[in-house]
Scaffold this active site. Structure first.
Site, mmCIF file in Angstrom:
data_model
loop_
_atom_site.group_PDB
_atom_site.id
_atom_site.type_symbol
_atom_site.label_atom_id
_atom_site.label_comp_id
_atom_site.label_asym_id
_atom_site.label_seq_id
_atom_site.Cartn_x
_atom_site.Cartn_y
_atom_site.Cartn_z
ATOM 1 N N GLU A 127 32.737 -64.006 -57.282
ATOM 2 C CA GLU A 127 34.009 -63.267 -57.143
ATOM 3 C C GLU A 127 33.854 -61.875 -56.546
ATOM 4 O OE1 GLU A 127 35.922 -63.442 -60.999
ATOM 5 O OE2 GLU A 127 35.765 -65.612 -61.085
ATOM 6 N N ASN A 170 30.169 -68.076 -55.274
ATOM 7 C CA ASN A 170 31.241 -68.762 -56.011
ATOM 8 C C ASN A 170 32.485 -67.868 -56.080
ATOM 9 O OD1 ASN A 170 31.989 -71.029 -57.818
ATOM 10 N ND2 ASN A 170 31.973 -69.508 -59.469
ATOM 11 N N HIS A 206 40.775 -73.348 -59.853
ATOM 12 C CA HIS A 206 41.692 -73.198 -60.992
ATOM 13 C C HIS A 206 43.118 -73.321 -60.434
ATOM 14 C CE1 HIS A 206 38.585 -71.977 -63.800
ATOM 15 N NE2 HIS A 206 38.147 -71.076 -62.952
ATOM 16 N N GLU A 235 34.730 -75.035 -61.082
ATOM 17 C CA GLU A 235 35.439 -74.661 -62.320
ATOM 18 C C GLU A 235 36.802 -75.333 -62.376
ATOM 19 O OE1 GLU A 235 35.528 -70.387 -62.897
ATOM 20 O OE2 GLU A 235 33.492 -70.146 -62.147
ATOM 21 N N ASP A 237 40.165 -76.876 -63.034
ATOM 22 C CA ASP A 237 41.167 -77.233 -64.038
ATOM 23 C C ASP A 237 42.538 -77.132 -63.386
ATOM 24 O OD1 ASP A 237 41.421 -74.412 -64.141
ATOM 25 O OD2 ASP A 237 40.709 -74.259 -66.197
HETATM 26 O O1 G3I Z 1 31.667 -62.902 -77.174
HETATM 27 C C1 G3I Z 1 32.836 -62.532 -77.904
HETATM 28 C C2 G3I Z 1 32.657 -62.845 -79.338
HETATM 29 O O2 G3I Z 1 31.623 -62.052 -79.837
HETATM 30 C C3 G3I Z 1 33.974 -62.589 -80.093
HETATM 31 O O3 G3I Z 1 33.843 -63.018 -81.402
HETATM 32 C C4 G3I Z 1 35.117 -63.347 -79.422
HETATM 33 C C5 G3I Z 1 36.448 -63.044 -80.085
HETATM 34 O O4 G3I Z 1 37.509 -63.272 -79.186
HETATM 35 O O5 G3I Z 1 35.189 -62.980 -78.067
HETATM 36 C C6 G3I Z 1 34.008 -63.336 -77.381
HETATM 37 O O6 G3I Z 1 34.085 -63.076 -76.009
HETATM 38 C C7 G3I Z 1 34.980 -63.893 -75.269
HETATM 39 C C8 G3I Z 1 34.166 -64.842 -74.392
HETATM 40 O O7 G3I Z 1 35.029 -65.539 -73.530
HETATM 41 C C9 G3I Z 1 33.368 -65.854 -75.208
HETATM 42 O O8 G3I Z 1 34.228 -66.656 -75.965
HETATM 43 C C10 G3I Z 1 35.831 -62.982 -74.417
HETATM 44 O O9 G3I Z 1 36.682 -62.222 -75.251
HETATM 45 C C11 G3I Z 1 36.624 -63.771 -73.433
HETATM 46 O O10 G3I Z 1 37.237 -62.864 -72.525
HETATM 47 C C12 G3I Z 1 35.720 -64.683 -72.657
HETATM 48 O O11 G3I Z 1 36.511 -65.417 -71.741
HETATM 49 C C13 G3I Z 1 35.814 -66.056 -70.710
HETATM 50 C C14 G3I Z 1 36.203 -65.481 -69.366
HETATM 51 O O12 G3I Z 1 35.525 -66.182 -68.335
HETATM 52 C C15 G3I Z 1 35.850 -64.003 -69.273
HETATM 53 O O13 G3I Z 1 36.009 -63.523 -67.989
HETATM 54 C C16 G3I Z 1 36.176 -67.531 -70.745
HETATM 55 O O14 G3I Z 1 35.655 -68.111 -71.942
HETATM 56 C C17 G3I Z 1 35.578 -68.253 -69.539
HETATM 57 O O15 G3I Z 1 36.098 -69.556 -69.466
HETATM 58 C C18 G3I Z 1 35.953 -67.522 -68.269
HETATM 59 O O16 G3I Z 1 35.334 -68.164 -67.188
HETATM 60 C C19 G3I Z 1 35.604 -67.625 -65.900
HETATM 61 C C20 G3I Z 1 34.360 -67.834 -65.062
HETATM 62 O O17 G3I Z 1 33.231 -67.288 -65.706
HETATM 63 C C21 G3I Z 1 34.524 -67.236 -63.665
HETATM 64 N N1 G3I Z 1 35.720 -67.741 -63.022
HETATM 65 C C22 G3I Z 1 36.955 -67.631 -63.796
HETATM 66 C C23 G3I Z 1 36.771 -68.292 -65.166
HETATM 67 C C24 G3I Z 1 38.069 -68.328 -65.931
HETATM 68 O O18 G3I Z 1 38.507 -67.042 -66.245
#
Ligand code: G3I
Length: 305
Positions: A127, A170, A206, A235, A237
């Site tokens: 990105e 990516n 997405h 990715e 969906d």
């Molecule tokens: O790690 C913390 C954890 O310690 C805490 O307990 C929990 C409580 O909410 O949060 C956890 O962090 C979260 C993390 O996912 C792990 O679950 C973050 O808040 C959350 O923002 C994070 O979201 C991820 C997101 O990327 C962040 O940018 C999504 O799971 C993940 O699916 C998403 O994936 C991205 C790709 O990497 C790049 N392309 C877009 C895609 C979708 O957004």
């Protein structure tokens, strides 16, 4: 073939899912993953804030859990991701130019060496481009301090760290032919012409009602393939439900199969229950791990039944 992975394999492709380490202990999650998919991408566990939260201290516990799970079952692993402006620990943005350069290269080197030989493709840079018509790189600590050459430097460092891994760029909103995908296209063309190592481009894919599967999706994949790189749907969906969602999924699979260098498809999660879209239903299995119409459309498009 009667599973996604086996059907894709008959077409010379992989079919993967993004996986969260802390869900592997949920029996239906693991059994759906193990039965249907033959590639995994750690959804968050290989990101910078997970692997090097403190400078120079590397933690691989939850990523290793996923890699071990996959390897012991003969699944491939996609690495995601090494250089990204998001999920970046605060200390990175605080570094001066010279320190940032060495931190970026050290991060790539340490993470890739840890997994050397175990990752089929790495998202080296994720990105980097802005949305919209500018075609410019987005502001990030990397671009702002190292300049646009950070991408080339990251790929060169990555090649040295694990010469067998395919190195991917990516991004999202690059699935059709548009200003942003043109900018990525120009980057890849430039890299190929100058011998900068790059092997693949990931199209996140997405999709939702505001951003549906583009009509020129296949043509866009093909023009990148024609530059001499593999393309992967990384990715996938698609928001929605029922027949409309199923048709869109089928279109995506057919587009990939129509491009010989489209080597695999990854959906961004196993079940709607844990999708990153909190209230959405964008995946192939519902919250109870039942196969949705979209699942059957994908299996059929892959030639399975
Ligand atoms: O790690 C913390 C954890 O310690 C805490 O307990 C929990 C409580 O909410 O949060 C956890 O962090 C979260 C993390 O996912 C792990 O679950 C973050 O808040 C959350 O923002 C994070 O979201 C991820 C997101 O990327 C962040 O940018 C999504 O799971 C993940 O699916 C998403 O994936 C991205 C790709 O990497 C790049 N392309 C877009 C895609 C979708 O957004």
């Amino acid at each position: 073939a009667s599973t996604l992975g086996a059907a894709a394999a008959e077409k010379g492709r992989y079919f993967g899912a993004a996986v969260a380490a802390n869900r592997l202990g949920e029996a239906p999650y693991a059994s759906t993953l193990n039965t249907e998919f033959n590639s995994v991408t750690p959804e968050n566990e290989m990101k910078w804030d997970a692997t090097e939260r403190t400078r120079g201290t590397f933690t691989f516990g939850s990523a290793d859990q996923i890699v071990n799970h996959a390897q012991s079952r003969g699944m491939k692993v996609r690495g995601h991701t090494l250089v990204w402006h998001s999920q970046l620990p605060g200390w990175v943005a605080g570094l001066g130019t010279a320190d940032l350069r060495s931190a970026m290269n050290n991060h790539i080197t340490q993470v890739m060496r840890h997994y050397r030989g175990k990752i089929h493709s790495w998202d080296v840079v994720n990105e980097a481009f802005q949305d919209g018509s500018s075609g410019a790189l987005r502001s990030s600590p990397f671009r702002d301090k190292l300049g646009s050459g950070f991408i080339e430097e990251a790929f060169r460092t990555a090649r040295a760290a694990d010469p067998a891994a395919k190195l991917c760029y990516n991004d999202y909103n690059t699935d059709g032919i548009n200003a942003k995908s043109n900018a990525v296209y120009n980057l890849v063309r430039d890299f190929k012409s100058r011998g900068v190592p790059i092997d693949c481009v990931g199209f996140q894919s997405h999709f939702n009602s505001a951003s549906p599967v583009p009509s020129d999706y296949r043509a866009n994949l093909q023009r990148f393939a024609d530059l001499g790189v593999d393309v992967q749907i990384t990715e996938l969906d698609i928001e929605g439900s029922g027949t409309a969602q199923a048709n869109s999924y089928g279109n995506v699979v057919r587009a990939c199969l129509a491009v010989s260098r489209c080597t695999g498809i990854t959906v961004w999660g196993v079940t709607d229950k844990y999708s990153w879209r909190p209230s959405g239903t964008p995946l192939l299995f519902d919250g109870n791990y039942n196969k949705k119409p979209a699942y059957h459309a994908v299996l059929t498009a892959l030639g399975g039944s």
